[in-house]
Design a protein around this motif. Structure first.
Motif, PDB file in Angstrom:
ATOM      1  N   CYS A 133     -13.121   3.567  -3.018  1.00  0.00           N
ATOM      2  CA  CYS A 133     -13.648   2.473  -2.355  1.00  0.00           C
ATOM      3  C   CYS A 133     -14.275   3.044  -0.944  1.00  0.00           C
ATOM      4  O   CYS A 133     -14.538   4.167  -1.133  1.00  0.00           O
TER       5      CYS A 133
ATOM      6  N   TYR B 162      -8.509   2.518   0.793  1.00  0.00           N
ATOM      7  CA  TYR B 162      -7.211   1.651   0.884  1.00  0.00           C
ATOM      8  C   TYR B 162      -7.236   0.962  -0.324  1.00  0.00           C
ATOM      9  O   TYR B 162      -6.157   1.045  -1.170  1.00  0.00           O
ATOM     10  N   ALA B 163      -8.338  -0.144  -0.485  1.00  0.00           N
ATOM     11  CA  ALA B 163      -8.312  -0.858  -1.930  1.00  0.00           C
ATOM     12  C   ALA B 163      -8.101   0.168  -3.177  1.00  0.00           C
ATOM     13  O   ALA B 163      -7.520  -0.382  -4.112  1.00  0.00           O
ATOM     14  N   SER B 164      -8.852   1.226  -3.123  1.00  0.00           N
ATOM     15  CA  SER B 164      -8.632   2.225  -4.122  1.00  0.00           C
ATOM     16  C   SER B 164      -7.368   2.550  -4.511  1.00  0.00           C
ATOM     17  O   SER B 164      -6.973   2.691  -5.863  1.00  0.00           O
TER      18      SER B 164
ATOM     19  N   ARG C  11     -14.608  -4.312  -7.997  1.00  0.00           N
ATOM     20  CA  ARG C  11     -12.986  -4.287  -8.026  1.00  0.00           C
ATOM     21  C   ARG C  11     -12.796  -5.520  -8.893  1.00  0.00           C
ATOM     22  O   ARG C  11     -11.758  -5.298  -9.725  1.00  0.00           O
TER      23      ARG C  11
ATOM     24  N   ALA D 278      -5.998  -0.356  -6.482  1.00  0.00           N
ATOM     25  CA  ALA D 278      -6.788  -0.238  -7.774  1.00  0.00           C
ATOM     26  C   ALA D 278      -6.449   0.705  -8.858  1.00  0.00           C
ATOM     27  O   ALA D 278      -6.028   0.659 -10.094  1.00  0.00           O
TER      28      ALA D 278
ATOM     29  N   LEU E 144       0.787  -1.116  -0.133  1.00  0.00           N
ATOM     30  CA  LEU E 144       0.036  -0.040   0.184  1.00  0.00           C
ATOM     31  C   LEU E 144       0.998   1.176   0.023  1.00  0.00           C
ATOM     32  O   LEU E 144       0.909   2.130  -1.017  1.00  0.00           O
TER      33      LEU E 144
ATOM     34  N   ARG F  89     -16.778  -0.022  -4.720  1.00  0.00           N
ATOM     35  CA  ARG F  89     -17.369  -0.590  -3.406  1.00  0.00           C
ATOM     36  C   ARG F  89     -18.520  -1.893  -4.161  1.00  0.00           C
ATOM     37  O   ARG F  89     -19.175  -1.808  -4.818  1.00  0.00           O
TER      38      ARG F  89
END
Length: 127
Positions: free
Chosen positions: A85, A89-91, A56, A94, A8, A37
C-alpha cells in the motif's frame, strides 16, 4: 489504543513483514508484488515495474487461486505474495485476509510504496 490499532497489531503478529530489498528479492525469485494503492496515488508517485495492480476492494477475488475472477498471476496457494500500500498499514490487514484465503506465504512491505521509493528501487511513471 484504538480498535483499529489493536486489529493492526494482531494482523502484524501473524506476518513476517519484509523490507524493500526483501520484497525485490521475492519478486526476483518468482513471487508476486501486489500494489493495492488507489489510482490517484499510482498516478502521482508511479508504480513498481512488474507489480500486479489490484485495488484493495478487489484483492481477495483477484488473488484467490480457486476463484473465477482471479488474475492470471494467482496460480497457486503457495505463491509468495507481498502486498504493497502507500505506507504499510492497509497492506498488513490485506495480507492477513489473503492468508485466510489460503495464501500462507502472503505478507506486506514495511513502509509500503514510499519505503520502496526511498530505498532507490525501480519506479515506473506514466508518460
Amino acid at each position: 489504543m484504538s480498535a483499529v490499532d489493536e486489529l493492526l497489531a494482531r494482523a502484524r503478529g501473524e506476518l513476517r513483514r519484509v523490507d524493500p530489498r526483501e520484497a525485490a528479492a521475492v519478486q526476483d525469485e518468482g513471487g508476486l508484488l501486489v500494489d493495492i494503492r488507489y489510482a490517484a496515488l499510482r498516478d502521482r508517485d508511479g508504480t513498481i515495474p512488474g507489480a500486479l495492480v489490484v485495488e484493495r476492494n478487489e484483492l481477495e477475488w483477484r488473488l484467490d487461486p480457486t476463484g473465477d475472477h482471479r488474475a492470471a498471476e494467482a496460480t497457486h496457494h503457495g505463491l509468495p505474495v507481498v502486498v504493497i500500500c502507500n505506507e504499510g498499514y492497509a497492506s498488513s490487514l490485506a495480507a492477513v485476509s489473503l492468508r485466510q484465503l489460503g495464501l500462507h506465504h502472503a505478507t506486506d512491505l514495511v513502509g509500503g510504496f514510499q519505503a520502496w521509493r526511498a530505498a532507490g528501487l525501480p519506479v515506473s511513471r506514466r508518460a
